[in-house]
Design a protein around this motif. Structure first.
Motif, mmCIF file in Angstrom:
data_model
loop_
_atom_site.group_PDB
_atom_site.id
_atom_site.type_symbol
_atom_site.label_atom_id
_atom_site.label_comp_id
_atom_site.label_asym_id
_atom_site.label_seq_id
_atom_site.Cartn_x
_atom_site.Cartn_y
_atom_site.Cartn_z
ATOM 1 N N LEU A 1 -2.904 0.069 10.361
ATOM 2 C CA LEU A 1 -1.907 -0.720 9.627
ATOM 3 C C LEU A 1 -2.469 -1.140 8.271
ATOM 4 O O LEU A 1 -1.783 -1.091 7.248
ATOM 5 C CB LEU A 1 -1.526 -1.976 10.423
ATOM 6 N N ARG A 2 -3.729 -1.545 8.274
ATOM 7 C CA ARG A 2 -4.376 -1.972 7.026
ATOM 8 C C ARG A 2 -4.453 -0.803 6.042
ATOM 9 O O ARG A 2 -4.213 -0.964 4.834
ATOM 10 C CB ARG A 2 -5.792 -2.476 7.324
ATOM 11 N N LEU A 3 -4.784 0.373 6.573
ATOM 12 C CA LEU A 3 -4.898 1.558 5.715
ATOM 13 C C LEU A 3 -3.538 1.943 5.139
ATOM 14 O O LEU A 3 -3.440 2.296 3.954
ATOM 15 C CB LEU A 3 -5.494 2.724 6.506
ATOM 16 N N THR B 1 -0.603 2.543 0.306
ATOM 17 C CA THR B 1 0.686 2.449 -0.377
ATOM 18 C C THR B 1 0.590 1.585 -1.632
ATOM 19 O O THR B 1 1.079 1.955 -2.703
ATOM 20 C CB THR B 1 1.735 1.848 0.593
ATOM 21 N N ILE B 2 -0.044 0.444 -1.486
ATOM 22 C CA ILE B 2 -0.124 -0.494 -2.610
ATOM 23 C C ILE B 2 -0.993 0.073 -3.735
ATOM 24 O O ILE B 2 -0.648 -0.030 -4.911
ATOM 25 C CB ILE B 2 -0.617 -1.874 -2.121
ATOM 26 N N ARG B 3 -2.086 0.727 -3.372
ATOM 27 C CA ARG B 3 -2.929 1.360 -4.406
ATOM 28 C C ARG B 3 -2.136 2.397 -5.197
ATOM 29 O O ARG B 3 -2.267 2.503 -6.411
ATOM 30 C CB ARG B 3 -4.140 2.040 -3.767
ATOM 31 N N GLY C 1 7.195 -4.128 -0.317
ATOM 32 C CA GLY C 1 8.333 -3.424 0.296
ATOM 33 C C GLY C 1 7.939 -2.019 0.742
ATOM 34 O O GLY C 1 8.098 -1.657 1.911
ATOM 35 N N PRO C 2 7.400 -1.190 -0.165
ATOM 36 C CA PRO C 2 6.950 0.140 0.252
ATOM 37 C C PRO C 2 5.840 0.084 1.314
ATOM 38 O O PRO C 2 5.782 0.941 2.195
ATOM 39 C CB PRO C 2 6.415 0.752 -1.051
ATOM 40 N N ALA C 3 4.981 -0.919 1.239
ATOM 41 C CA ALA C 3 3.922 -1.055 2.255
ATOM 42 C C ALA C 3 4.543 -1.302 3.632
ATOM 43 O O ALA C 3 4.133 -0.714 4.638
ATOM 44 C CB ALA C 3 2.969 -2.191 1.883
#
Ligand code: G3H
Ligand code: 13P
Ligand code: ZN
Ligand code: NA
Length: 308
Positions: free
Chosen positions: A258-260, A265-267, A284-286
């Motif tokens: 989940l963290r990955l 996504t955020i990166r 949102g995308p994450a």
């Protein structure tokens, strides 16, 4: 409804699948997981670590999960992950959790039994189920660095006595997994022989697998492509998790994936849109990516889709 783990484990054992136990820390994580489960009609365990409880606050997490119950109408257990004391377990039970883990795996056998039994007595009077642990995972557990060499697999000859003297409802065992994103230096290897022997000694009894993220290579690549640095990250191959789920393993713990998913996504959003500063444009995308990941796990790895 909010449920304990009794019924879901019984069905999972008989059906040869596992329930996903996903760690939750904020609203987007709760939403991503529960929206996925709703779409595929899967039972769920949402688990909260001591660190999560400290980060987000007990009440906020409980209320987020209550909101998810209203929105999804699924059987969901709220579980304390790696409880390290009677007091913490009691606080979570008093505060509405339906399941707790008391992790006495670092203690001598007799002390692990005494602590676990005390938690079981308090929990069972209140309809709450308890997970115990025997054996120690490699890697980082309880913020202590246990080297891979020191990792100590569960000794199958101890499990019957531990379960009968404590009255636990499920047992976490160490068969070679570890927490975090760096689980294996070389080839991934799990001691299925230990799981088989535990299963033989405890027929029908639900077993729990910690450290069960696959450390999805696509997320690791995406993180490394967009400015991150996670060389050598490696997890448990999905076919091994499918095999464990088909056996006595009824609960599979997933946090790192989940963290990955979130971080990858955020990166990417930040790298491709450097002027973006609306949190909804990356959270949102994450959340969407967590949903996609969890759906994949429920359907293709755990086998619990359609079982709610
Ligand atoms: O057991 C480890 C889980 O991934 C929880 O991690 O203690 O950083 O919240 P945490
Ligand atoms: P991962 O780090 O493999 O996701 O394991 C999570 C876990 O075991 C939580 O208790
Ligand atoms: Zn764990
Ligand atoms: Na199973």
């Amino acid at each position: 409804p909010l449920v304990n783990t009794t019924e879901m484990f019984k069905k999972a054992y008989e059906g040869g699948y596992a329930i996903g136990a996903f760690n939750v820390n904020n609203m987007e994580i709760v939403q991503g997981i529960t929206e996925a489960a709703k779409e595929v009609n899967a039972p769920l365990i949402l688990q909260v670590s001591a660190g999560a409880r400290k980060y987000a606050n007990h009440t906020y997490l409980m209320k987020l999960i209550e909101a998810a119950l209203i929105e999804t109408d699924l059987p969901i257990a709220v579980h304390l992950d790696h409880g390290d004391s009677f007091e913490l377990c009691k606080a979570c039970i008093d505060g509405g959790f339906t399941s707790v883990m008391i992790d006495g795996s670092h203690l001598p056998f007799e002390e692990n039994i005494a602590l676990t039994k005390k938690v079981v007595e308090y929990a069972h009077e209140r309809g709450v189920t308890v997970e115990g642990e025997l054996g120690r995972l490699a890697g980082i557990e309880d913020a202590v660095n246990v080297s891979e060499e020191d990792a100590c697999f569960t000794r199958p000859e101890e499990v019957e006595e531990f379960v009968s003297r404590t009255g636990v409802d499920s047992l976490a065992i160490a068969i070679g997994t570890s927490h975090g994103a760096y689980k294996f230096k070389g080839e991934a290897k799990l001691r299925f022989d230990i799981l088989e022997e535990v299963q033989r000694r405890l027929p029908g009894f639900p077993i729990v697998l910690h450290g069960a993220s696959s450390v999805i290579p696509e997320y690791v690549d995406q993180i490394n492509t967009f400015g991150g640095k996670m060389p050598g990250a490696k997890g448990v191959p999905e076919d091994m998790l499918r095999k464990a789920a088909s056996m006595a393993v009824c609960k599979i713990n997933i946090d790192s994936d989940l963290r990955l998913a979130m971080t990858a996504t955020i990166r990417k959003v930040f790298a491709e849109n450097p002027s973006e500063f609306d949190p909804r444009k990356y959270l949102g995308p994450a959340r969407e990516e967590i949903k996609k990941l969890v759906k994949h796990k429920l359907i293709n790895v755990l086998g619990c889709a359609g079982k709610a």
